[in-house]
Scaffold this motif. Structure first.
Motif, PDB file in Angstrom:
ATOM      1  N   ASN A 182      -9.454   4.509   2.485  1.00 48.05           N
ATOM      2  CA  ASN A 182      -9.643   5.827   3.079  1.00 48.05           C
ATOM      3  C   ASN A 182     -10.338   6.833   2.178  1.00 48.05           C
ATOM      4  O   ASN A 182     -10.453   8.003   2.541  1.00 48.05           O
ATOM      5  CB  ASN A 182      -8.298   6.384   3.534  1.00 48.05           C
ATOM      6  N   THR A 183     -10.781   6.395   0.985  1.00 49.27           N
ATOM      7  CA  THR A 183     -11.435   7.300   0.051  1.00 49.27           C
ATOM      8  C   THR A 183     -12.791   6.725  -0.342  1.00 49.27           C
ATOM      9  O   THR A 183     -12.862   5.572  -0.759  1.00 49.27           O
ATOM     10  CB  THR A 183     -10.571   7.483  -1.214  1.00 49.27           C
ATOM     11  N   VAL A 188      -7.678  -1.375   4.452  1.00 47.05           N
ATOM     12  CA  VAL A 188      -8.401  -0.179   4.842  1.00 47.05           C
ATOM     13  C   VAL A 188      -8.474   0.716   3.614  1.00 47.05           C
ATOM     14  O   VAL A 188      -7.464   0.933   2.945  1.00 47.05           O
ATOM     15  CB  VAL A 188      -7.681   0.568   5.989  1.00 47.05           C
ATOM     16  N   SER A 244      -8.186   0.815  -4.928  1.00 44.10           N
ATOM     17  CA  SER A 244      -8.587   1.993  -4.162  1.00 44.10           C
ATOM     18  C   SER A 244      -7.757   3.182  -4.630  1.00 44.10           C
ATOM     19  O   SER A 244      -6.858   3.029  -5.455  1.00 44.10           O
ATOM     20  CB  SER A 244      -8.404   1.735  -2.661  1.00 44.10           C
ATOM     21  N   VAL A 252     -17.473   2.137  -0.515  1.00 44.13           N
ATOM     22  CA  VAL A 252     -16.927   2.856   0.635  1.00 44.13           C
ATOM     23  C   VAL A 252     -17.680   4.171   0.776  1.00 44.13           C
ATOM     24  O   VAL A 252     -17.727   4.963  -0.144  1.00 44.13           O
ATOM     25  CB  VAL A 252     -15.414   3.110   0.463  1.00 44.13           C
ATOM     26  N   THR A 310       0.849  -1.188   0.000  1.00 41.45           N
ATOM     27  CA  THR A 310       0.000   0.000   0.000  1.00 41.45           C
ATOM     28  C   THR A 310       0.880   1.231   0.000  1.00 41.45           C
ATOM     29  O   THR A 310       2.096   1.139   0.119  1.00 41.45           O
ATOM     30  CB  THR A 310      -0.885   0.047   1.263  1.00 41.45           C
ATOM     31  N   ASP A 368     -17.402   1.684   5.781  1.00 44.13           N
ATOM     32  CA  ASP A 368     -17.243   3.100   6.075  1.00 44.13           C
ATOM     33  C   ASP A 368     -15.803   3.485   5.737  1.00 44.13           C
ATOM     34  O   ASP A 368     -14.899   2.649   5.792  1.00 44.13           O
ATOM     35  CB  ASP A 368     -17.511   3.378   7.551  1.00 44.13           C
ATOM     36  N   THR A 369     -15.574   4.732   5.399  1.00 42.21           N
ATOM     37  CA  THR A 369     -14.222   5.216   5.130  1.00 42.21           C
ATOM     38  C   THR A 369     -13.345   4.930   6.346  1.00 42.21           C
ATOM     39  O   THR A 369     -13.729   5.212   7.478  1.00 42.21           O
ATOM     40  CB  THR A 369     -14.246   6.727   4.850  1.00 42.21           C
ATOM     41  N   GLY A 370     -12.205   4.298   6.134  1.00 36.48           N
ATOM     42  CA  GLY A 370     -11.271   3.988   7.209  1.00 36.48           C
ATOM     43  C   GLY A 370     -11.578   2.700   7.958  1.00 36.48           C
ATOM     44  O   GLY A 370     -10.808   2.288   8.816  1.00 36.48           O
ATOM     45  N   GLU A 371     -12.678   2.031   7.645  1.00 37.06           N
ATOM     46  CA  GLU A 371     -13.033   0.772   8.317  1.00 37.06           C
ATOM     47  C   GLU A 371     -12.186  -0.371   7.767  1.00 37.06           C
ATOM     48  O   GLU A 371     -11.877  -0.425   6.583  1.00 37.06           O
ATOM     49  CB  GLU A 371     -14.522   0.474   8.085  1.00 37.06           C
ATOM     50  N   ARG A 372     -11.809  -1.296   8.649  1.00 38.66           N
ATOM     51  CA  ARG A 372     -10.992  -2.436   8.244  1.00 38.66           C
ATOM     52  C   ARG A 372     -11.865  -3.533   7.640  1.00 38.66           C
ATOM     53  O   ARG A 372     -12.926  -3.835   8.154  1.00 38.66           O
ATOM     54  CB  ARG A 372     -10.238  -3.007   9.427  1.00 38.66           C
ATOM     55  N   THR A 395      -1.711   4.440   3.992  1.00 34.69           N
ATOM     56  CA  THR A 395      -2.769   3.484   4.264  1.00 34.69           C
ATOM     57  C   THR A 395      -2.198   2.312   5.048  1.00 34.69           C
ATOM     58  O   THR A 395      -1.660   1.382   4.478  1.00 34.69           O
ATOM     59  CB  THR A 395      -3.390   2.975   2.943  1.00 34.69           C
TER      60      THR A 395
END
Length: 155
Positions: free
Chosen positions: A133-134, A131, A113, A154, A54, A92-96, A58
């Motif tokens: 993030n976007t 994860v 991503s 996401v 990544t 959700d954004t940032g969810e694992r 991230t």
């Protein structure tokens, strides 16, 4: 008569975004993805250590799928047979997202991503997590067969 000039800012941004998207999609066809740093994942049945590649922004950390934390994607690979087929997952954004791969061969899953991620796996069972993030729709594909195993929405 005066000449009116349009600002190029919006046009330049559109061209840059399109170029970035084309480069990201072209990277899937490339056989080498060794320019990004690697983070480890947990492999429970083989001695090779697979990794997730990544961008440094991230973080990806090892996990065990049996923890029952959060959403999970279970991938089964038997030669060229890959399942699931475009499983829809909401995050959700940032969810694992926990990823468990049971495979008869080594390979890579590509996570398309905004900062592309790569999950390398060995033959056997490999557990990892990603994860995103976007916000947006993210495809997860098997590199060898180009099969899309998941579509992550996401939000």
């Amino acid at each position: 008569m005066p000449t009116h000039h349009r600002p190029l800012g919006r046009f330049s941004t559109t061209i840059a975004a399109t170029f970035t998207l084309v480069l990201a999609l072209a990277a899937c066809g490339s056989a080498h993805h060794d320019t990004a740093p690697s983070a480890e994942s947990t492999d429970t049945t083989s001695s090779a250590t697979p990794s997730v590649t990544t961008s440094p922004a991230t973080p990806v950390s090892p996990t065990t799928a049996s923890t029952g934390r959060g959403p999970m994607l279970t991938v089964t690979i038997d030669g060229d047979e890959v399942s699931p087929n475009a499983e829809e997952i909401d995050l959700d954004t940032g969810e694992r997202l926990l990823v468990e791969i049971d495979s008869d061969r080594a390979g890579e899953l590509h996570v398309h991503s905004a900062a592309e991620q790569l999950i390398e796996f060995a033959a056997g069972t490999t557990n990892s997590e990603i994860v995103v993030n976007t916000p947006g729709t993210v495809e997860v594909e098997d590199h060898d067969t180009t099969a899309v195993v998941a579509l992550i929405e996401v939000r």
